[in-house]
Scaffold this active site. Structure first.
Site, PDB file in Angstrom:
ATOM      1  N   ASP A  97      31.367 -60.931 -11.223  1.00 26.40           N
ATOM      2  CA  ASP A  97      32.248 -59.757 -11.245  1.00 26.40           C
ATOM      3  C   ASP A  97      33.382 -59.995 -12.236  1.00 26.40           C
ATOM      4  OD1 ASP A  97      33.356 -61.757  -9.502  1.00 26.40           O
ATOM      5  OD2 ASP A  97      34.659 -60.254  -8.589  1.00 26.40           O
ATOM      6  N   GLU A 146      34.749 -62.477  -6.521  1.00 22.21           N
ATOM      7  CA  GLU A 146      35.823 -63.449  -6.757  1.00 22.21           C
ATOM      8  C   GLU A 146      37.127 -62.753  -7.132  1.00 22.21           C
ATOM      9  OE1 GLU A 146      38.244 -66.596  -8.772  1.00 22.21           O
ATOM     10  OE2 GLU A 146      37.659 -64.631  -9.504  1.00 22.21           O
ATOM     11  N   GLU A 147      37.007 -61.692  -7.910  1.00 20.50           N
ATOM     12  CA  GLU A 147      38.210 -61.035  -8.427  1.00 20.50           C
ATOM     13  C   GLU A 147      38.803 -60.024  -7.448  1.00 20.50           C
ATOM     14  OE1 GLU A 147      39.495 -62.255 -10.935  1.00 20.50           O
ATOM     15  OE2 GLU A 147      38.031 -62.852 -12.432  1.00 20.50           O
TER      16      GLU A 147
HETATM   17  N1  BES Z   1      38.904 -67.891 -13.706  1.00 14.64           N
HETATM   18  C1  BES Z   1      40.000 -67.531 -12.898  1.00 14.64           C
HETATM   19  C2  BES Z   1      40.830 -68.707 -12.434  1.00 14.64           C
HETATM   20  C3  BES Z   1      41.643 -69.290 -13.532  1.00 14.64           C
HETATM   21  C4  BES Z   1      42.651 -68.558 -14.102  1.00 14.64           C
HETATM   22  C5  BES Z   1      41.435 -70.561 -13.952  1.00 14.64           C
HETATM   23  C6  BES Z   1      43.424 -69.104 -15.110  1.00 14.64           C
HETATM   24  C7  BES Z   1      42.177 -71.087 -14.954  1.00 14.64           C
HETATM   25  C8  BES Z   1      43.183 -70.381 -15.536  1.00 14.64           C
HETATM   26  C9  BES Z   1      39.513 -66.799 -11.670  1.00 14.64           C
HETATM   27  O1  BES Z   1      38.433 -65.972 -11.913  1.00 14.64           O
HETATM   28  C10 BES Z   1      40.640 -65.915 -11.201  1.00 14.64           C
HETATM   29  O2  BES Z   1      41.109 -65.109 -11.937  1.00 14.64           O
HETATM   30  N2  BES Z   1      41.053 -66.064  -9.983  1.00 14.64           N
HETATM   31  C11 BES Z   1      42.022 -65.213  -9.417  1.00 14.64           C
HETATM   32  C12 BES Z   1      41.885 -65.367  -7.938  1.00 14.64           C
HETATM   33  C13 BES Z   1      42.558 -64.306  -7.158  1.00 14.64           C
HETATM   34  C14 BES Z   1      42.049 -62.931  -7.486  1.00 14.64           C
HETATM   35  C15 BES Z   1      42.403 -64.609  -5.694  1.00 14.64           C
HETATM   36  C16 BES Z   1      43.403 -65.594  -9.888  1.00 14.64           C
HETATM   37  O3  BES Z   1      43.703 -66.769 -10.134  1.00 14.64           O
HETATM   38  O4  BES Z   1      44.218 -64.682 -10.050  1.00 14.64           O
HETATM   39 ZN    ZN Z   2      39.589 -64.045 -13.038  1.00 15.90          ZN
END
Ligand code: BES
Ligand code: ZN
Length: 456
Positions: A89, A154-155
């Site tokens: 997603d 996940e998002e």
């Molecule tokens: N890929 C990201 C996590 C990430 C962000 C890793 C920046 C390294 C640097 C992941 O898909 C993400 O965006 N996670 C969200 C989680 C939230 C929606 C619970 C985030 O970190 O905002």
């Molecule tokens: Zn993300």
């Protein structure tokens, strides 16, 4: 070392792999918007078909939200098992007008692929698929058993994968979990991530009059929800950049000297920060360097603030409501639920009179810390060095991957955070991008990792 044939296959099929990735990116799988539910489903089906095409046994699991895709190779008892996690997603695309190309029509310019999801996470995930394909298509025996658990929530903070992991730890049992959903240190230096921030995401709603009021007729007679919310938001942090929620820092694990030295040695400067972000100057909690704040200090930030009129010209009203979305990024060993409770008590306990204030915990994620000296870390280091042609450094991330804490708790396996993106990939923002070189090197790295993991 992965066999020469495997690596040659990846080299020979670079263009084709990019075209296939573009097909994946054309599916607008925005999980938080229900108008895209069917697209999210299609992206899940794309993943399932891809893995089935590589000879894996695939299951699509529907637990009420967006489907999970589980796949496994033949599970031979004499081989180690790697579980790959990723998400198909993507984040919403707004503000659409700031994209220089439509977000779901991938384009390549100067070796950079632009599309929503190119880096987060379809492109990184797809590198794993191509590494597996290289073994399968060249008839090379896989050095490890592989399992995949790929989610579509996940998002958007969905629950399917938590439920599945808690209910089926045996199915996901593995010697290590491998995740490529983070970043390299920079374009020339790969990094291996040993800590993710956690998250506590809150929503504050302030309501006043039953409808917007003429600000002349009624101004000065009732409390303005916009003003009230501004006061609440202002109370959350102090001038030193610290969060004022009582107890907020109690569980924070301080950086040790080795980590601080390691960060300092990376040479990240405030000039780099300003160039990457376009911000006029750095800002944040007093007493910590930029990298320390970015990677290892908790934060409290408005993510959205909405009240009254934002259109052209002036409109004279007292708005009926005001809304703030506030996220607190957490570090080990803070607990999202405890922070949510303290936040709620603080905001409600100091709520301005004359308006109604409500506070809701939208979702959370546990912070993650993994040991830096495990055999799996060494395998990851060796694979990255071979895949990217440079020695990796240890990094932490400010982002969160919510399921990782649950993997640690339920599977008790080491987690390897092997990112192929860059902090400057504009993830969650207009013009998301992914360097093709990182996609190809990522696929090589995954192929190497399978061989390295088998050795240790
Ligand atoms: N890929 C990201 C996590 C990430 C962000 C890793 C920046 C390294 C640097 C992941 O898909 C993400 O965006 N996670 C969200 C989680 C939230 C929606 C619970 C985030 O970190 O905002
Ligand atoms: Zn993300």
């Amino acid at each position: 070392m992965a066999s020469k044939k495997v690596l040659e296959y990846l080299d020979d099929n670079r263009q084709e792999h990019v075209e296939q990735l573009c097909d994946f990116l054309r599916i607008p799988s925005v999980s938080s918007l229900s108008e895209h539910d069917e697209d999210v489903r299609r992206a899940g089906a794309f993943v399932a078909e891809e893995l089935a095409g590589l000879g894996l046994k695939v299951e699509t699991i529907d637990l009420g939200g967006h489907p999970l895709v589980y796949a496994e190779s033949e599970l031979r008892p004499d081989r180690r098992t790697l579980l790959f996690y990723g998400h198909y997603d993507v984040q919403p695309v707004d503000p659409l007008e700031l994209w220089t190309h439509p977000p779901f029509e991938p384009v390549i310019e100067d070796g950079i692929l632009y599309a929503r999801g190119s880096s987060d996470d379809k492109g990184q995930l797809y590198a794993h698929f191509k590494a597996l394909e290289a073994y399968v298509k060249t008839g090379q025996e896989l050095p490890v058993n592989v399992k995949f658990i790929i989610e579509g929530e996940e998002e958007c903070g969905g629950h399917s994968i938590y439920r599945y992991t808690e209910e089926h730890p045996d199915k996901l049992a593995c010697d290590a979990v491998v995740i490529s959903d983070t970043t390299l240190y920079n374009e020339t230096t790969p990094g291996i991530c040993y800590s993710l921030k956690g998250l506590c995401y809150m929503e504050i709603k302030v309501t006043g009059p039953a409808m917007d009021l003429h600000s002349g007729s009624y101004g000065g007679t009732v409390r303005n929800p916009g003003n009230a919310l501004a006061a609440i938001v202002a109370s959350l942090t102090d001038e030193d950049g610290r969060c004022r929620v009582p107890g907020f820092y109690d569980a924070v694990l301080d950086l040790d000297q080795e980590e601080r030295d390691g960060f300092a040695a990376l040479g990240y400067t405030d000039e780099i920060l300003c160039e990457e972000t376009g911000a006029p100057e750095p800002w944040g909690e007093k007493g910590y360097t930029t990298l320390e704040r970015m990677w290892a200090r908790p934060t409290c930030d408005v993510n959205g603030l909405v009240s009254g009129y934002g259109g052209e010209g002036a409109k004279t009203i007292i708005p009926a409501t005001a809304l703030a979305k506030v996220s607190m990024r957490l570090v080990p060993d803070q607990d999202p639920e405890a922070v949510a409770t303290a936040f709620k008590e603080f905001v409600l306990g100091n709520a301005p009179r004359g308006v109604k204030v409500s506070v809701e915990f939208l979702h959370g994620a546990k912070p993650v810390l993994v040991p830096r000296n495990s055999p799996m870390m060494q395998a990851g280091m060796a694979a990255l060095e071979e895949g990217f042609g440079a020695k990796p450094v240890f990094i932490r991330e400010g982002g969160s991957i919510p399921i990782v804490g649950t993997f640690q708790d339920c599977l008790k396996s080491p987690v390897l955070l092997l990112g192929y993106g860059l902090a400057t990939d504009n993830i969650h923002s207009p013009n998301e991008k992914f360097l093709l070189e990182n996609f190809w090197r990522g696929a090589r790295t995954t192929a190497m990792l399978m061989a390295e993991a088998a050795k240790r």
